[in-house]
Motif scaffolding. Sequence first.
Motif: not given
Length: 381
Positions: A92-95, A167-175, A193-200, A247-253
């Motif tokens: 998660a941190a390295l992606a 801003d070219d920013v992606v957020a990754l949220a862990m739960v 999903a409604v906003w199509q926000a750049p978040v994983v 790999e999966v996280l990288g693709e999603a980001v």
Amino acid sequence: MTVMEQRGGYRPTPPPAWQPRTDPAPLLPDAEPYRVLGTPAAAKADPELLRRLYAHVVRGRRYNAQATALTKQGRLAVYPSTTGQEASEVAAALALQERDWLFPSYRDTLAAVVRGVDPVQALTLLRGDRHTGYDPYEHRVAPLCTPLATQLPHAVGLAHAARLKGDDVVALAMVGDGGTSEGDFHEALNFAAVWQAPVVFLVQNNGFAISVPLAKQTAAPSLAHKAVGYGMPGRLVDGNDAAAVHEVLGEAVDRARQGGGPTLIEAITYRIDAHTNADDATRYRAADEVETWRAHDPVVLLERELTERGLLDEDGIRAVRDDAEAMAADLRERMNQDPVLDPMDLFAHVYAEPTPQLREQRDLLRAELAAEHDDREGTHR
């Protein structure tokens, strides 16, 4: 008369309520968790990435052991271990890129450390010293969230705001899997999903919400299937396979960064240790179940892959372990030093502008401390 008022004028008509907004098929996760290590896909993995993942996973294992020991020594109030989950924490941190943001839960201090947060600062909240313990802006790691899933709407808000600002920013949220039973989880996914926000969204499914097994939380085929209900892709991955999670996280980001919207990823892993040092896991699970998962240890999986491919030898293994021991020794030494605390810090980071009530409380405490000091001085005269 406007166009809308003219006879036969254009009338926008929404689709029928039963008609799907999107085709659900591409959103469905695979039937089995995606794997890399021990499969033909491993041959395509970058050797340097595998070595880097291995080094961080070994350090993470030692970090977990040392933090757990600190609770027994009274240096930490509580520690939610990620022993057995290090692959997902590290990946998660390295992606993420440096400009991206990580939104961890209280169990994800290892991810914060891999992201660059000082280990002592990452543990400060669990030590009970003060607030977050680190500057969230320095490493772009949001404060550790102890309420379940409240970090998920925060991540969506930041990601949506970043896109509005350009801003070219992606957020990754862990739960954790337990957090998926909270309303915040569903609200965050719907907004994203409604906003199509750049978040994983990364769900670490470690089998239990404290003592409650997953089967008593949901009847869904998988947690990744929940993505379809919100109109985003769901991915299922072996959470102990660091290369696969990365790999999966990288693709999603990358997908989020390119405007493709959010992704929900479920990493299948296992919580080897108890929920926290205050939990007795033997009351709700058998020892043989834990031992079965030890055979699928993330450290062992990476070490086996690297040694079988000739990318790691005994000297390399020893060097990584020595580095992990040095990290643990430094953490132990610094955590064994009593922190210098200022009681007035209680009021320093509550509001940007202190309220009248807060100022009154601050002045009362300052007066009480001054009176105690005067009493001590008088006693010693």
